[in-house]
Scaffold this motif. Structure first.
Motif, PDB file in Angstrom:
ATOM      1  N   LEU A  21      50.235  86.014  51.758  1.00  0.00           N
ATOM      2  CA  LEU A  21      50.881  86.620  50.608  1.00  0.00           C
ATOM      3  C   LEU A  21      51.837  85.641  49.940  1.00  0.00           C
ATOM      4  CD1 LEU A  21      51.678  90.164  52.046  1.00  0.00           C
ATOM      5  CD2 LEU A  21      49.630  89.389  50.828  1.00  0.00           C
ATOM      6  N   ALA A  22      52.160  85.926  48.689  1.00  0.00           N
ATOM      7  CA  ALA A  22      53.006  85.042  47.890  1.00  0.00           C
ATOM      8  C   ALA A  22      54.391  84.836  48.510  1.00  0.00           C
ATOM      9  CB  ALA A  22      53.142  85.600  46.475  1.00  0.00           C
ATOM     10  N   ASP A  23      54.888  85.801  49.263  1.00  0.00           N
ATOM     11  CA  ASP A  23      56.224  85.683  49.866  1.00  0.00           C
ATOM     12  C   ASP A  23      56.214  84.910  51.184  1.00  0.00           C
ATOM     13  OD1 ASP A  23      55.137  87.488  51.673  1.00  0.00           O
ATOM     14  OD2 ASP A  23      56.598  89.074  51.280  1.00  0.00           O
ATOM     15  N   GLY A  24      55.046  84.391  51.585  1.00  0.00           N
ATOM     16  CA  GLY A  24      54.949  83.613  52.819  1.00  0.00           C
ATOM     17  C   GLY A  24      54.467  84.395  54.024  1.00  0.00           C
ATOM     18  N   GLU A  25      54.335  85.693  53.874  1.00  0.00           N
ATOM     19  CA  GLU A  25      53.853  86.498  54.994  1.00  0.00           C
ATOM     20  C   GLU A  25      52.376  86.211  55.240  1.00  0.00           C
ATOM     21  OE1 GLU A  25      53.882  91.067  56.660  1.00  0.00           O
ATOM     22  OE2 GLU A  25      54.433  90.709  54.577  1.00  0.00           O
ATOM     23  N   LEU A  26      52.011  86.084  56.507  1.00  0.00           N
ATOM     24  CA  LEU A  26      50.620  85.914  56.916  1.00  0.00           C
ATOM     25  C   LEU A  26      50.207  87.158  57.680  1.00  0.00           C
ATOM     26  CD1 LEU A  26      50.735  82.233  58.187  1.00  0.00           C
ATOM     27  CD2 LEU A  26      49.818  83.070  56.016  1.00  0.00           C
ATOM     28  N   LEU A  27      49.121  87.770  57.235  1.00  0.00           N
ATOM     29  CA  LEU A  27      48.645  89.004  57.841  1.00  0.00           C
ATOM     30  C   LEU A  27      47.285  88.797  58.473  1.00  0.00           C
ATOM     31  CD1 LEU A  27      49.155  91.315  54.729  1.00  0.00           C
ATOM     32  CD2 LEU A  27      50.760  91.023  56.632  1.00  0.00           C
ATOM     33  N   GLU A  28      47.040  89.482  59.567  1.00  0.00           N
ATOM     34  CA  GLU A  28      45.681  89.665  60.037  1.00  0.00           C
ATOM     35  C   GLU A  28      45.417  91.151  59.847  1.00  0.00           C
ATOM     36  OE1 GLU A  28      42.897  89.288  63.968  1.00  0.00           O
ATOM     37  OE2 GLU A  28      44.496  87.799  63.704  1.00  0.00           O
ATOM     38  N   ILE A  29      44.339  91.469  59.141  1.00  0.00           N
ATOM     39  CA  ILE A  29      44.083  92.850  58.746  1.00  0.00           C
ATOM     40  C   ILE A  29      42.623  93.222  58.951  1.00  0.00           C
ATOM     41  CG2 ILE A  29      45.880  92.741  56.962  1.00  0.00           C
ATOM     42  CD1 ILE A  29      43.499  92.641  54.884  1.00  0.00           C
ATOM     43  N   ARG A  30      42.352  94.509  58.848  1.00  0.00           N
ATOM     44  CA  ARG A  30      41.001  95.021  58.665  1.00  0.00           C
ATOM     45  C   ARG A  30      41.037  95.682  57.297  1.00  0.00           C
ATOM     46  NH1 ARG A  30      36.611  94.834  61.222  1.00  0.00           N
ATOM     47  NH2 ARG A  30      37.651  94.485  63.202  1.00  0.00           N
ATOM     48  N   LEU A  31      40.260  95.125  56.348  1.00  0.00           N
ATOM     49  CA  LEU A  31      40.268  95.624  54.971  1.00  0.00           C
ATOM     50  C   LEU A  31      39.610  96.994  54.925  1.00  0.00           C
ATOM     51  CD1 LEU A  31      41.007  94.995  52.054  1.00  0.00           C
ATOM     52  CD2 LEU A  31      38.743  93.995  51.783  1.00  0.00           C
ATOM     53  N   HIS A  32      40.312  97.952  54.351  1.00  0.00           N
ATOM     54  CA  HIS A  32      39.826  99.326  54.296  1.00  0.00           C
ATOM     55  C   HIS A  32      39.238  99.670  52.928  1.00  0.00           C
ATOM     56  CE1 HIS A  32      39.591 103.611  54.992  1.00  0.00           C
ATOM     57  NE2 HIS A  32      40.346 103.823  53.939  1.00  0.00           N
ATOM     58  N   GLU A  33      39.908  99.222  51.841  1.00  0.00           N
ATOM     59  CA  GLU A  33      39.485  99.649  50.510  1.00  0.00           C
ATOM     60  C   GLU A  33      40.018  98.705  49.438  1.00  0.00           C
ATOM     61  OE1 GLU A  33      39.552 103.956  48.419  1.00  0.00           O
ATOM     62  OE2 GLU A  33      41.502 103.228  49.063  1.00  0.00           O
ATOM     63  N   LEU A  34      39.220  98.513  48.388  1.00  0.00           N
ATOM     64  CA  LEU A  34      39.667  97.807  47.189  1.00  0.00           C
ATOM     65  C   LEU A  34      39.886  98.843  46.100  1.00  0.00           C
ATOM     66  CD1 LEU A  34      37.051  94.911  46.914  1.00  0.00           C
ATOM     67  CD2 LEU A  34      39.323  94.786  47.884  1.00  0.00           C
ATOM     68  N   THR A  35      40.983  98.737  45.366  1.00  0.00           N
ATOM     69  CA  THR A  35      41.208  99.575  44.201  1.00  0.00           C
ATOM     70  C   THR A  35      41.146  98.659  42.992  1.00  0.00           C
ATOM     71  OG1 THR A  35      42.657 101.023  45.473  1.00  0.00           O
ATOM     72  CG2 THR A  35      42.770 101.203  43.080  1.00  0.00           C
ATOM     73  N   VAL A  36      40.029  98.735  42.265  1.00  0.00           N
ATOM     74  CA  VAL A  36      39.799  97.872  41.111  1.00  0.00           C
ATOM     75  C   VAL A  36      39.677  98.756  39.875  1.00  0.00           C
ATOM     76  CG1 VAL A  36      38.304  96.109  40.104  1.00  0.00           C
ATOM     77  CG2 VAL A  36      38.561  96.248  42.588  1.00  0.00           C
ATOM     78  N   CYS A  37      40.469  98.459  38.867  1.00  0.00           N
ATOM     79  CA  CYS A  37      40.475  99.228  37.635  1.00  0.00           C
ATOM     80  C   CYS A  37      39.792  98.424  36.524  1.00  0.00           C
ATOM     81  CB  CYS A  37      41.906  99.537  37.218  1.00  0.00           C
ATOM     82  SG  CYS A  37      42.912 100.203  38.568  1.00  0.00           S
ATOM     83  N   ALA A  38      39.381  99.093  35.460  1.00  0.00           N
ATOM     84  CA  ALA A  38      38.720  98.418  34.348  1.00  0.00           C
ATOM     85  C   ALA A  38      39.654  97.414  33.670  1.00  0.00           C
ATOM     86  CB  ALA A  38      38.226  99.444  33.337  1.00  0.00           C
TER      87      ALA A  38
END
Length: 81
Positions: A21-38
């Motif tokens: 992330l931009a603030d320097g945080e490093l995550l390990e995640i399981r991606l659940h969902e994308l929210t994409v708008c027009a």
């Protein structure tokens, strides 16, 4: 103008990933969902389950679901299924 998803797409859903992330945080995640708008909206981003983080302030709980805007994502790497 289409939303910049930083390269994330539906094929990444349910994948284990490392996200910077931009603030320097490093995550390990399981991606659940994308929210994409027009068009760009404040709700555009990812929902994920946190596996681990480099934060030590206790503000994120492992196993909990979180949301992050696409604009906060610097880079990501798919780690596996």
């Amino acid at each position: 103008m289409p939303v910049d998803t930083r390269g994330l797409n539906q094929g990444h859903v349910d994948k284990r990933m490392r996200v910077a992330l931009a603030d320097g945080e490093l995550l390990e995640i399981r991606l659940h969902e994308l929210t994409v708008c027009a068009k760009p909206e404040p709700c555009c981003g990812i929902t994920y389950v946190l596996i681990s983080t480099n934060r030590s302030d206790g503000k994120r709980d492992k196993g909990a679901a979180y949301w992050t805007a696409f604009g906060e994502i610097e880079r990501f790497q798919v780690l596996g299924d």
